[in-house]
Design a protein around this motif. Sequence first.
Motif, PDB file in Angstrom:
ATOM      1  N   MET A  51      33.632  13.794  -6.437  1.00 50.64           N
ATOM      2  CA  MET A  51      33.189  14.538  -5.257  1.00 50.64           C
ATOM      3  C   MET A  51      32.552  13.565  -4.261  1.00 50.64           C
ATOM      4  O   MET A  51      31.970  12.557  -4.650  1.00 50.64           O
ATOM      5  N   ASP A  95      35.832  22.707   5.756  1.00 49.92           N
ATOM      6  CA  ASP A  95      35.789  22.423   4.323  1.00 49.92           C
ATOM      7  C   ASP A  95      34.636  23.219   3.714  1.00 49.92           C
ATOM      8  O   ASP A  95      33.713  23.629   4.416  1.00 49.92           O
ATOM      9  N   LEU A  97      31.473  23.117   0.870  1.00 47.65           N
ATOM     10  CA  LEU A  97      30.590  22.072   0.362  1.00 47.65           C
ATOM     11  C   LEU A  97      29.358  22.690  -0.265  1.00 47.65           C
ATOM     12  O   LEU A  97      29.168  23.903  -0.202  1.00 47.65           O
ATOM     13  N   ASN A 112      34.317  18.045  -1.112  1.00 50.92           N
ATOM     14  CA  ASN A 112      35.517  17.889  -1.927  1.00 50.92           C
ATOM     15  C   ASN A 112      36.058  16.465  -1.849  1.00 50.92           C
ATOM     16  O   ASN A 112      36.100  15.866  -0.773  1.00 50.92           O
ATOM     17  N   SER A 113      36.493  15.940  -2.986  1.00 51.11           N
ATOM     18  CA  SER A 113      36.962  14.557  -3.034  1.00 51.11           C
ATOM     19  C   SER A 113      38.140  14.317  -2.103  1.00 51.11           C
ATOM     20  O   SER A 113      38.216  13.271  -1.458  1.00 51.11           O
ATOM     21  N   SER A 114      39.041  15.268  -2.000  1.00 55.02           N
ATOM     22  CA  SER A 114      40.231  15.065  -1.171  1.00 55.02           C
ATOM     23  C   SER A 114      39.916  15.046   0.321  1.00 55.02           C
ATOM     24  O   SER A 114      40.686  14.522   1.110  1.00 55.02           O
ATOM     25  N   ASN A 115      38.759  15.592   0.720  1.00 54.51           N
ATOM     26  CA  ASN A 115      38.374  15.646   2.128  1.00 54.51           C
ATOM     27  C   ASN A 115      37.161  14.783   2.456  1.00 54.51           C
ATOM     28  O   ASN A 115      36.678  14.820   3.590  1.00 54.51           O
TER      29      ASN A 115
END
Length: 152
Positions: A51, A95, A97, A112-115
């Motif tokens: 994360m 997003d 969070l 989020n890790s992807s964002n």
Amino acid sequence: MRHTPLFEKQRALGAKFTDFHGWEMPLEYSGTIGEHEAVRRSAGLFDVSNMGIIEVGGADSAGFLASMLPFKPDSLPVSSLRYSFLLNERGGIKDDLMAFRLNDERFILVVNSSNAGSDLAWLKENVKGFSTVLIDDSPDTAILALQGPAST
């Protein structure tokens, strides 16, 4: 492939790994079904260190976050966390969070890790005019999630 601070320990414990948005993350140890049942019955500990961790600090940190989130962060009690959203330029959701208040001038956003990269860039783009500092604490932070009925 990126690794969390706990990667080597998990590998030594026999974890099987998978690619999760460029992170080599543990998927299971002894078997998915047995581990799922154990968490449902008791508790399980999960590495979620992939994360993004963004520290927001400074005299205007609460005011800055109030312009980026749909609530007033200074209404959050110290040492409390709230699930929330990072807003886009139209006030829509960019997003989701978690916002954690450390004290009057310091907050942590868990994204989020992807964002994580785009979220940090969005915050930096909008911090102009605020006495606020943004720090990416992601590379140096390990996060564990304890889940299940025996986790309390």
